[in-house]
Enzyme design. Structure first.
Site, PDB file in Angstrom:
ATOM      1  CD  GLU A 149      -3.092  -1.579   2.481  1.00 17.59           C
ATOM      2  OE1 GLU A 149      -2.904  -0.468   3.433  1.00 17.59           O
ATOM      3  OE2 GLU A 149      -3.088  -2.281   2.840  1.00 17.59           O
ATOM      4  CD  GLU A 263      -4.538  -8.224   1.325  1.00 16.72           C
ATOM      5  OE1 GLU A 263      -5.290  -7.615   1.915  1.00 16.72           O
ATOM      6  OE2 GLU A 263      -3.026  -7.855   1.404  1.00 16.72           O
TER       7      GLU A 263
HETATM    8  C1  XIL Z   1      -5.129  -7.477   7.779  1.00 11.33           C
HETATM    9  C2  XIL Z   1      -5.611  -8.689   8.977  1.00 11.33           C
HETATM   10  O1  XIL Z   1      -6.701  -9.408   8.081  1.00 11.33           O
HETATM   11  C3  XIL Z   1      -6.643  -8.087   9.827  1.00 11.33           C
HETATM   12  O2  XIL Z   1      -6.918  -9.694  10.314  1.00 11.33           O
HETATM   13  C4  XIL Z   1      -5.265  -7.661  11.050  1.00 11.33           C
HETATM   14  O3  XIL Z   1      -5.721  -7.367  11.407  1.00 11.33           O
HETATM   15  C5  XIL Z   1      -5.322  -6.808   9.827  1.00 11.33           C
HETATM   16  O4  XIL Z   1      -4.650  -6.602   8.941  1.00 11.33           O
HETATM   17  N1  XIL Z   1      -4.705  -5.011   3.182  1.00 11.33           N
HETATM   18  C6  XIL Z   1      -2.803  -6.283   3.419  1.00 11.33           C
HETATM   19  C7  XIL Z   1      -4.006  -7.360   5.059  1.00 11.33           C
HETATM   20  O5  XIL Z   1      -2.909  -5.839   2.780  1.00 11.33           O
HETATM   21  O6  XIL Z   1      -2.615  -7.489   5.798  1.00 11.33           O
HETATM   22  C8  XIL Z   1      -4.958  -6.474   5.422  1.00 11.33           C
HETATM   23  O7  XIL Z   1      -4.796  -7.846   7.070  1.00 11.33           O
HETATM   24  C9  XIL Z   1      -6.467  -6.010   5.368  1.00 11.33           C
HETATM   25  C10 XIL Z   1      -5.966  -4.446   4.154  1.00 11.33           C
END
Ligand code: XIL
Length: 351
Positions: A149, A263
């Site tokens: 990000e 994701e």
């Molecule tokens: C999120 C997880 O799903 C949560 O359990 C944690 O508390 C925070 O991070 N983008 C990302 C991921 O790259 O690492 C994030 O995952 C969601 C958003």
């Protein structure tokens, strides 16, 4: 008579079987088109036998949802604890799955001691962290989300994080170079969200991202792929159409970059409560998104951020106003198929 019965039975059994080589699972259908289907997991989730069975039957890869982030691995300076991600890697190996690394450098889930470091110390801590963590898994993980990000949401350039403010814009090239030095064989990825839709804000963010990628390419910085997080929305507050996405993927491919969906989930928080309608709308977004990305020859991996609605992060981070659990993932809270499952499998089955 006997032969007729056997013939009839044989025919009906044969018709019910999936096409050869494409077992009716997400991974089986993905593999039939040269892709891999992955899912985010935690050690706690894998204690549940239903979830464990779902992951091993439907995925070809796992990614640590949080246990391979800085706050989980080096909670105190120099005190590395790989026990949790090592358990995930052992699980992956036991079940013939791959595991990919997520994520080395992010502005979230950082230990407080890292946030407090002045620039010179921060650079040293980054070099030690990446060298130690990527070195620990050297040769065992096919890819790493090295930088997560980095682009500002408004598309004005790089996100104003402690990394940018203390180390300057070169932090991205530095992190990628350090990761490559620690494991020259691992594919290195920059992972980003908000790149999928057809709106003006997404277009700006894409241009800012492409500018960064071209700069890295011009400097010969090691980089192999882009991760599209693909946190999608089944309602007006996010993209539900992807008409412009194929052309953006072609621009990434023109930079000799592979494309990973990293994701994937479909947020239903602003949809009405009724489950049949929610499931229908969520399935429609999966169909539209996969129709946009599956034809891209540089697509290598599709990872959903969980497989069962029971595990979604969205209930904590984007809860529905009515307090109902979201239904954003391929399978329901009991690991049962739902319209999204059929939509994804249909998309993966299309030639
Ligand atoms: C999120 C997880 O799903 C949560 O359990 C944690 O508390 C925070 O991070 N983008 C990302 C991921 O790259 O690492 C994030 O995952 C969601 C958003």
């Amino acid at each position: 008579m006997f032969l007729a019965v056997v013939g009839a039975l044989g025919w009906s059994v044969a018709r019910a079987l999936p096409p050869p080589g494409a077992s009716k699972t997400l991974q089986g259908l993905a593999a039939a088109r040269g892709l891999r289907w992955g899912t985010a997991v935690t050690n706690a989730q894998l204690q549940n036998p239903d979830l464990r069975r779902l992951v091993t039957s439907q995925s070809g890869l796992i990614v640590p949802e949080s246990e391979l982030k800085w706050d989980g691995v080096e909670a105190a300076p120099g005190r590395f604890d790989f026990s949790a991600p090592d358990r995930l890697l052992a699980f992956a190996r036991e079940h013939g799955l791959a595991m990919r690394g997520h994520t080395l450098l992010w502005h979230e889930q950082l230990p407080a001691w890292v946030r407090a470091l002045p620039a010179a110390e921060l650079d040293k801590a980054l070099a030690t962290y990446i060298g130690t963590v990527v070195g620990h898994y050297r040769g065992q993980l096919p890819s790493w989300d090295v930088v997560n990000e980095p682009i500002a949401d408004d598309g004005t350039g790089l996100r104003r994080t402690l990394w940018l403010e203390r180390l300057g814009p070169d932090y991205i090239a530095r992190a990628l170079t350090l990761a490559h030095q620690a494991d020259p064989k691992a594919a290195l990825v920059i992972n980003e969200y908000g790149l999928e839709g057809d709106d003006a804000k997404t277009a700006r963010k894409r241009q800012a991202f492409l500018k960064l990628l071209r700069q890295l390419r011009d400097r010969g910085v090691p980089l192999d792929a882009v991760g599209l997080q693909a946190h999608l929305y089944a309602n007006g507050s996010g993209p539900t159409t992807f008409r412009t996405l194929p052309a953006f993927l072609r621009e990434l491919a023109a930079l000799n970059l592979d494309i990973y969906v990293t994701e994937l989930d479909v947020n239903d928080r602003e949809l009405p409560a009724a489950i049949p309608e929610r499931d229908r709308d969520v399935a429609a977004v999966y169909s539209a998104f996969l129709a946009a990305v599956l034809p891209e020859p540089r697509l290598r991996l599709i990872t959903s951020w969980g497989l069962s609605d029971r595990t979604t992060w969205l209930n904590s981070f984007f809860p529905r106003a009515d307090g109902l659990p979201q239904r954003p993932l391929p399978f329901d809270e009991n690991s049962q198929a739902k319209p999204a499952t059929a939509a994804i499998m249909a998309a993966l089955s299309k030639p």
